[in-house]
Design an enzyme around this catalytic site. Structure first.
Site, PDB file in Angstrom:
ATOM      1  N   ASP A 477       0.295  -3.248   4.586  1.00 42.73           N
ATOM      2  CA  ASP A 477       0.891  -4.296   3.747  1.00 42.73           C
ATOM      3  C   ASP A 477       2.308  -3.973   3.298  1.00 42.73           C
ATOM      4  O   ASP A 477       3.073  -4.864   2.951  1.00 42.73           O
ATOM      5  CB  ASP A 477       0.055  -4.456   2.464  1.00 42.73           C
ATOM      6  CG  ASP A 477      -1.157  -5.325   2.679  1.00 42.73           C
ATOM      7  OD1 ASP A 477      -1.043  -6.308   3.420  1.00 42.73           O
ATOM      8  OD2 ASP A 477      -2.211  -5.020   2.095  1.00 42.73           O
TER       9      ASP A 477
HETATM   10  C1  GLC Z   1      -4.900  -1.183   0.961  1.00 39.88           C
HETATM   11  C2  GLC Z   1      -5.330  -2.606   1.200  1.00 39.88           C
HETATM   12  C3  GLC Z   1      -5.529  -2.866   2.667  1.00 39.88           C
HETATM   13  C4  GLC Z   1      -4.323  -2.439   3.456  1.00 39.88           C
HETATM   14  C5  GLC Z   1      -3.970  -1.002   3.161  1.00 39.88           C
HETATM   15  C6  GLC Z   1      -2.673  -0.572   3.827  1.00 39.88           C
HETATM   16  O1  GLC Z   1      -5.961  -0.317   1.242  1.00 39.88           O
HETATM   17  O2  GLC Z   1      -6.533  -2.890   0.526  1.00 39.88           O
HETATM   18  O3  GLC Z   1      -5.769  -4.223   2.897  1.00 39.88           O
HETATM   19  O4  GLC Z   1      -4.592  -2.613   4.819  1.00 39.88           O
HETATM   20  O5  GLC Z   1      -3.809  -0.838   1.777  1.00 39.88           O
HETATM   21  O6  GLC Z   1      -1.587  -1.267   3.351  1.00 39.88           O
END
Ligand code: GLC
Length: 803
Positions: A477
């Site tokens: 993200d």
């Molecule tokens: C967090 C979020 C997940 C995402 C990860 C990497 O664990 O819950 O959705 O893929 O971060 O950003």
């Protein structure tokens, strides 16, 4: 220093001092009511949604430090005026003895303070929307004791964000009643945050606390309970030994009830407190009556324990590493229940605004799939209901309003495709593909339609050279500016897409749709060819390209996911696959596991995004992000490297990290989302525990890939990839209506290779046990050993072929 240990049978973690390096939490939940509870009773409770049906309060800015308030039983010695709490918190009076046991579905706090023994058993029954506190006090001394007891919670009521940001304003809408040992609290204005259908909604729940003792006095006004400038550690009401029967309409509300007891030597006194939520006040008396009945609460707790017996019974492993067994059999699996139910909604680290993450829940369901395929099926359907007709999906939503943002994350639409494949492999239920599921924006399609749409949607969002666009981000993200203008590419999403195309091609073949199968296979091969042409950097795959055409993951930095997913998707084969994992080992490994990438970003890079703004070595910025380690374990298994796969599991396990609690700090019985990387001053510290995709994937990495007991459409594949030093292991697994007791022997000390499988004494061809579905127990003997080239499993032989 030691803060605790597992019980003999592994089902409890026994915390021996309240002064753990962080609050060490448990989740008591029946899937609707949820009680996040620390070793001293801290944390908060909510119903269905941590954001909008919040019942009790915790102060987030101090949650990790002071962990107050909580669900407390205060005690006052009527003769000496001394006060303490059975929890230790919040009074923190010196105790003679104290212990907390986090078990499966319950937490027990026992103490002896001022010569009085106390026990509180907290649990959430399977069927009611409440938590039970079973409290017992005993006087082991020689003289009678006169005590005042106070049960206490602090209400939040309804919208958590509103309560937090606009506390004084939010208080204006609060209404509270006291009647015959019950405090109930409601909220006339329910601030849903994102435009409710009506401008003014009343919260449609009530919070209540019911005392199972004769109430002498009570308080609902926080100010009156704590006293002006007072605090939780020494509330005015507790100090005074009586409360002021305050009613707090329009004010900050608590629930506090008081009783007096005389305890003669050797005498004990027990009562229950119920804290929960109802739709209307009329429901409370019957709940009270039910739990007031002798033995009812005990039976409800027994029922919870039976639920957990059953949950644990669905598979069982017995390996040379007892910690591996403890993780797979109990605690990793327990964590899966929590992520399955609560996605990324609430923890000591997550704000608690109430989020069902689309990609998160699609992955979390893998953890409970072997335990209860029906739960997983319902969740897969729930995921598909959040897909739009064009194939895109919501990114997350609040479960009660069902409202959430539609973002442009490039990976989202693919996750339920993956989840559906796993569901089909578990159950063989191809009819599931025909089930109709509505689209989020109207109309409906079959599960198979939804899957196809996900693929065509992702296929249609590709760059000129045919790689998947990054969009708003991918699994990571925090890579949120890389492709925001619509040109940047994601190698991980490209590999994910390739993997799903490959699996779709074989599903189509199974369904007899040859033409579609050929088409998906062609797409897969073309995509793989492109990834290899444009993204192989010589020693590893790059991770992305930015809108401006800059390469991420070239010489300056190597990223784990584009290596491991290259192996998972068979984008990389043969030497190249090995090279990927060697690059991970060589450039990313640390004593606590491999990093997401290295080095961390130190300067803000506008074309990369928020990831570059995190302090170096925290969150996604160059940490040991455990979720990604799980894919590395699987990739190592696919290449047959059992010793390495196991080593990765071992060094990232909470059981290993938890052995150094002063460094690691986090709970030693569940996964943390990440461990600080070497570029952080807190290198080795665990963070953001409980709510992480690590839980489901690590469980499956261990069971399906290391132990190699893996469902496929045709049956149960047996393909262990274990440390050479393991002489064997056993697995019991329920699979499609039968039970398999599998005994694997490894006399030649290999990491992979199956020479012989016998089912109920009869040798079988190949490594896949055809499902029996007869409700019986079947004995499976597996002999591992060196196998000739023609017998090696698919992934390895295709690796060889590519050399
Ligand atoms: C967090 C979020 C997940 C995402 C990860 C990497 O664990 O819950 O959705 O893929 O971060 O950003």
């Amino acid at each position: 220093m030691s803060y605790g240990r597992f019980s003999e049978d592994g089902r409890e973690f026994i915390i021996t001092t309240p002064l753990t390096p962080r609050p060490w939490a448990n989740y008591l939940t029946n899937g609707r009511y949820c009680c996040l509870i620390s070793q001293t009773g801290g944390g908060y409770s909510f119903f269905q949604s941590s954001g909008y049906h919040r019942l009790t309060r915790a102060h987030p800015s101090l949650a990790l430090i002071e962990d107050r308030p909580g669900r407390y039983i205060y005690v006052r010695d009527e003769e000496t005026g001394k006060i303490w709490s059975l929890n230790w918190q919040p009074v923190q009076a010196p105790y003679e003895w104290w212990e907390c046991r986090h078990g499966l579905g319950y937490t027990v706090i026992r103490s002896r303070t001022e010569g009085i023994e106390g026990e509180i058993v907290y649990f959430v029954p399977l069927h009611d929307h409440l938590e039970v506190w079973k409290v017992t006090l005993r006087n082991p001394g020689e003289a009678p004791r006169h005590l005042s007891l106070f049960a206490f919670v602090e209400w939040a009521l309804g919208s958590y964000g509103f309560d937090l940001l606009e506390t004084a304003f939010a208080n204006l809408f609060k209404r509270v009643e006291y009647h015959d040992g019950v405090i109930s609290a409601g909220m006339k204005y329910w601030n849903l945050g994102h435009g409710p259908a009506k401008p003014h909604l009343e919260w449609d729940r009530l919070a209540f606390m019911a005392a199972g003792f004769p109430v002498v006095s009570f308080d609902t006004l926080k100010e009156s309970f704590l006293g002006r400038y007072g605090y939780y550690a020494a509330p005015a009401g507790v100090k005074a030994g009586h409360l002021s029967n305050s009613l707090a309409d329009g004010q900050d509300v608590v629930g506090a009830m008081h009783t007096r007891v005389r305890l003669d030597p050797g005498q004990s006194y027990s009562f229950t407190v119920l804290v929960g939520t109802v739709g209307s006040r009329e429901e409370i008396p019957s709940l009270r009556e039910k739990y007031g009945e002798a033995g009812f609460a005990d039976r409800a707790l027994e029922e919870v324990k039976r639920f957990w017996d059953d949950y644990l019974d669905k598979f069982w492993v017995d390996t040379p590493d007892k910690e591996f067994d403890l993780s797979v059999n109990i605690w990793n699996r327990y964590q899966c229940w929590v992520t399955f139910n609560w996605s990324r909604m609430a923890s000591y680290y997550i704000g608690g605004g109430s989020i069902v993450g689309f990609r998160d829940s699609s992955q979390d369901l893998l953890g409970v799939l072997p335990i209860n395929p029906y739960w997983a099926k319902r969740k897969v359907l729930y995921m598909w209901r959040h897909q739009f007709r064009d194939g895109g999906t919501l990114h997350n939503w609040d479960p009660i309003s069902d409202i959430g943002p539609r973002t442009g994350h490039s990976d989202d639409a693919l996750w339920p495709v993956l989840a559906t494949f796993w569901y089909l492999r578990e159950t063989g239920d191809l009819d599931f593909l025909k089930e109709k599921v509505p689209f989020y924006d109207g109309g409906e399609g079959t599960v198979l339609d939804h899957m196809r749409l996900s693929l065509s949607y992702t296929l249609s969002r590709r760059s000129e050279r045919g790689l998947a666009l990054m969009g708003e981000a991918d699994w990571n993200d925090a890579l949120d500016q890389v492709g925001i203008e619509g040109r940047g590419e994601s190698v991980m999403t490209s590999e994910f897409l390739a993997w799903m195309l490959k699996d779709m091609a074989s599903l189509m073949r199974t369904l007899g749709e040859e033409e579609a199968a050929d088409r998906y296979r062609r797409e897969y091969e073309e995509l793989v060819e492109k990834i290899n042409r444009y993204c192989w950097q010589g020693n590893w795959y790059i991770r992305a390209t930015t809108d401006g055409g800059r390469i991420l993951g070239g010489e300056e930095r190597i990223y784990i996911n584009s290596q491991t997913w290259a192996v998972l998707s068979e984008t990389a084969r043969g030497e190249r696959a090995l090279a990927c994992l060697e690059a991970v080992r060589k450039y990313l490994d640390t004593p606590y596991g491999p990093c997401l990438f290295l080095p961390s970003f130190r300067e803000v890079e506008d074309d990369v995004g928020i990831i570059t703004m995190f302090a170096p070595g925290v969150k996604e910025n160059g940490t040991i992000f455990n979720h990604t380690v799980t894919w590395c374990v699987i990739a190592e298994c696919l290449l047959g490297r059992g010793t390495r796969a196991y080593e990765l599991w071992k060094k990232t396990s909470f059981l290993t990290r938890g052995k150094n609690p002063d460094l690691y700090k986090a709970e030693p019985y569940v996964y943390a989302e990440y461990v600080h990387g070497a570029d952080s001053p807190f290198f080795g510290q665990g963070e953001f525990t409980w709510m992480t995709g690590t839980a489901a994937w690590m469980l499956r990495a261990c069971l399906d890939y290391i132990l190699g007991v893996r469902p496929e459409l045709e049956g149960l594949r047996i393909d262990p990839v274990i440390p050479a030093a393991w002489s064997g292991f056993r697995v019991k697994r329920h699979f499609r209506g039968a039970v398999y007791e599998i005994e694997v022997k490894n006399p030649a000390g290999v990491e992979r290779g199956v020479k012989e499988i016998r089912v109920d004494g009869q040798p079988i061809e190949g490594q896949v046990i055809a499902p029996h579905g007869d409700g019986r127990v079947h004995h499976v003997e597996v002999i591992m050993g060196r196998v000739s080239a023609s017998e090696v499993p698919a992934e390895v032989s295709s690796s060889r072929a590519a050399r």
